[in-house]
Design an enzyme around this catalytic site. Structure first.
Site, PDB file in Angstrom:
ATOM      1  N   THR A 111     -42.446 -51.311 -14.444  1.00  0.00           N
ATOM      2  CA  THR A 111     -43.367 -50.266 -14.926  1.00  0.00           C
ATOM      3  C   THR A 111     -43.515 -49.143 -13.909  1.00  0.00           C
ATOM      4  OG1 THR A 111     -45.217 -51.615 -14.106  1.00  0.00           O
ATOM      5  CG2 THR A 111     -44.671 -51.792 -16.448  1.00  0.00           C
ATOM      6  N   GLY A 112     -42.390 -48.766 -13.295  1.00  0.00           N
ATOM      7  CA  GLY A 112     -42.387 -47.586 -12.429  1.00  0.00           C
ATOM      8  C   GLY A 112     -42.382 -46.338 -13.285  1.00  0.00           C
TER       9      GLY A 112
ATOM     10  N   PHE B  45     -36.921 -32.647 -18.411  1.00  0.00           N
ATOM     11  CA  PHE B  45     -38.182 -32.091 -17.926  1.00  0.00           C
ATOM     12  C   PHE B  45     -38.810 -32.949 -16.829  1.00  0.00           C
ATOM     13  CE2 PHE B  45     -39.110 -34.724 -21.642  1.00  0.00           C
ATOM     14  CZ  PHE B  45     -40.029 -35.616 -21.117  1.00  0.00           C
ATOM     15  N   GLU B  46     -38.228 -34.114 -16.545  1.00  0.00           N
ATOM     16  CA  GLU B  46     -38.838 -35.007 -15.552  1.00  0.00           C
ATOM     17  C   GLU B  46     -38.470 -34.620 -14.124  1.00  0.00           C
ATOM     18  OE1 GLU B  46     -37.855 -39.030 -16.521  1.00  0.00           O
ATOM     19  OE2 GLU B  46     -38.939 -39.005 -18.422  1.00  0.00           O
TER      20      GLU B  46
ATOM     21  N   GLN C 262     -40.305 -34.748 -10.078  1.00  0.00           N
ATOM     22  CA  GLN C 262     -39.742 -35.484  -8.948  1.00  0.00           C
ATOM     23  C   GLN C 262     -39.564 -34.571  -7.733  1.00  0.00           C
ATOM     24  OE1 GLN C 262     -36.446 -36.706 -11.332  1.00  0.00           O
ATOM     25  NE2 GLN C 262     -37.233 -38.770 -11.680  1.00  0.00           N
TER      26      GLN C 262
ATOM     27  N   THR D 134     -33.189 -40.077  -7.391  1.00  0.00           N
ATOM     28  CA  THR D 134     -33.475 -40.443  -8.778  1.00  0.00           C
ATOM     29  C   THR D 134     -32.306 -41.244  -9.338  1.00  0.00           C
ATOM     30  OG1 THR D 134     -32.410 -38.551  -9.848  1.00  0.00           O
ATOM     31  CG2 THR D 134     -34.621 -38.204  -8.960  1.00  0.00           C
ATOM     32  N   CYS D 135     -32.385 -41.583 -10.609  1.00  0.00           N
ATOM     33  CA  CYS D 135     -31.302 -42.347 -11.218  1.00  0.00           C
ATOM     34  C   CYS D 135     -30.010 -41.539 -11.296  1.00  0.00           C
ATOM     35  CB  CYS D 135     -31.702 -42.848 -12.602  1.00  0.00           C
ATOM     36  SG  CYS D 135     -32.159 -41.544 -13.759  1.00  0.00           S
ATOM     37  N   ASN D 136     -30.118 -40.220 -11.273  1.00  0.00           N
ATOM     38  CA  ASN D 136     -28.935 -39.367 -11.434  1.00  0.00           C
ATOM     39  C   ASN D 136     -28.456 -38.687 -10.162  1.00  0.00           C
ATOM     40  OD1 ASN D 136     -28.547 -39.790 -14.175  1.00  0.00           O
ATOM     41  ND2 ASN D 136     -30.047 -38.233 -14.742  1.00  0.00           N
ATOM     42  N   ARG D 137     -29.285 -38.658  -9.122  1.00  0.00           N
ATOM     43  CA  ARG D 137     -28.886 -37.918  -7.922  1.00  0.00           C
ATOM     44  C   ARG D 137     -29.678 -38.359  -6.700  1.00  0.00           C
ATOM     45  NH1 ARG D 137     -28.383 -32.916  -9.117  1.00  0.00           N
ATOM     46  NH2 ARG D 137     -28.673 -33.162 -11.360  1.00  0.00           N
TER      47      ARG D 137
END
Length: 420
Positions: free
Chosen positions: A194-195, A118-119, A123, A56-59
């Site tokens: 638009t992902g 919450f996303e 994932q 993800t964008c963070n990990r």
């Protein structure tokens, strides 16, 4: 940890996150769907019994069973642009219970850049679903994820940990509201990409900014049109990107590309332009900062926007940990029962064999012998004996493995190896 895999395998979580890795470094270790799929296929070939991957964008993290964590580190580095040396400087490696704890904190948003995100649980679900299609999720990991999902749901309903801004996509809308207050002239917003993050950002922009002047551009136009139709927004062709940037006040980039898709060469306007880059790796080239009219904000900076609202949410962290503790206690009980289930079944089989032999022998030696009654009584005794042994194993303070070994030795059990 219960031996739900062949001996010498342990459950690990390895990876990098925003805590020690900046956006540039996270970009080196990020992976797209195709790369993750190839990593999982190689893991299967190399005998990894169970593995899930999130990027993800963070990990970027791998959760799985291995004989040594380097097996997983090697896979990660071979399928990303990061090196083992870079990984060692910024990474974390957790084993068994520590790895379980980490998965809980990640899945419930306790380890997110924005507390209560919450996303991330969605994932994780996708990561496990992807691996399950390849038969790369064992019962241990499947049960563990279900417990994490249960914990996430309870924390959302029983606490206020996820109230307010809980994602980067919300933070982008929050940032726009703070810098362009409602009531002022409407700002023209262009969303490029638009992902998943792009879709969520679009949703938050419409809900919270009340701004209808939003244009969508995606390399695949029909994807943008499907999202735009939901919100009644404008869609433009990818070929019109430069033109639309020139007309925009705010450009939000969330393409998920592996290299920058926006550079100063695409910007032909002298009016102020705010660019929010929500992508890992970064999708906006740093050279846009050379333009005096451009302000570039990356998602690491965006996450700080919500820090002011987090103080109240932090009060619910102890309650969240208590919920996790309760759910994980149930998981451990299940885990323990699976550890000695093969032994208990082997014990029942052994006792049943002895029962059958005794009943057969008694038919000819005991007058008026009732085999049906003897069978019923013997089965009850077997159940009670097995129950006593199960309780002993469940409550054994010493090594459960040693207790099982002794039981096997005393009864000369067959087929009582650990369940895989």
């Amino acid at each position: 940890m219960a031996a739900l895999q062949p001996k010498h395998f342990s459950f690990y979580s390895i990876g990098i996150s925003y805590r020690k890795a900046d956006a540039e470094m996270r970009g080196l270790f990020s992976m797209n769907e195709e790369t993750i799929h190839n990593l999982l296929l190689q893991a299967k070939e190399e005998g990894i019994p169970s593995l899930a991957v999130i990027s993800t964008c963070n990990r970027t993290e791998l959760y799985g069973f291995a004989q040594h964590p380097f097996q997983l580190i090697k896979l990660l580095c071979e399928h990303s642009h990061g090196t083992v040396e870079e990984f060692q400087k910024i990474a974390y490696i957790q084993k068994n219970e520590e790895a379980c704890d980490h998965l809980y904190t990640v899945g419930t948003g306790l380890d997110s850049q924005i507390l209560g995100d919450f996303e991330i649980i969605g994932q994780l679900k996708m990561a496990f679903k992807r691996s399950k299609k390849l038969n790369l999720i064992n019962p241990y990991m499947e049960r563990l994820l279900n417990c994490v999902i249960q914990a996430s749901k309870r924390i959302k309903t029983e606490t206020e940990l996820s109230s307010g801004a809980t994602s980067v996509s919300f933070a982008s809308a929050q940032y726009i509201l703070e810098n362009f207050p409602a009531g002022g002239p409407a700002k023209k917003i262009l969303l490029f990409g638009t992902g998943k993050i792009g879709r969520n950002t679009c949703d938050n922009l419409v809900k919270h900014t009340q701004n209808k002047e939003i244009t969508l551009i995606n390399r695949t136009k029909d994807k943008a049109e499907r999202i735009a139709g939901k919100f009644d927004l404008v869609v433009k062709d990818y070929a019109q990107l430069e033109e639309e940037i020139a007309h925009s006040d705010i450009l939000i980039v969330a393409t998920g590309a592996q290299k920058p898709t926006i550079s100063k060469q695409l910007i032909h306007t002298s009016k102020p332009l705010l660019i929010l880059d929500l992508s890992i790796p970064k999708n906006v080239d740093e050279n846009v900062k050379a333009l005096d009219n451009v302000t570039l904000i990356h998602l690491d900076e965006l996450s700080k926007v919500t820090h002011k609202t987090l103080s109240n949410r932090e009060n619910f962290i102890p309650q969240a940990h208590q919920i996790i503790k309760e759910i994980h206690a149930d998981f451990k009980q299940w885990q323990d029962s699976r550890q000695f289930a093969p032994t208990m079944q082997a014990l029942k089989n052994k006792l049943s064999t002895l029962k059958e032999a005794e009943i057969k022998n008694s038919r000819t030696k005991i007058a008026d012998f009732n085999p049906e009654q003897a069978d019923l009584i013997a089965d009850r005794i077997i159940q009670k004996i097995a129950g006593h042994f199960a309780n002993h194993l469940r409550n054994e303070e010493e090594s459960t493995e040693e207790a099982i070994t002794l039981l096997n030795k005393v009864f000369k059990l067959e087929g009582s190896t650990y369940e895989s």
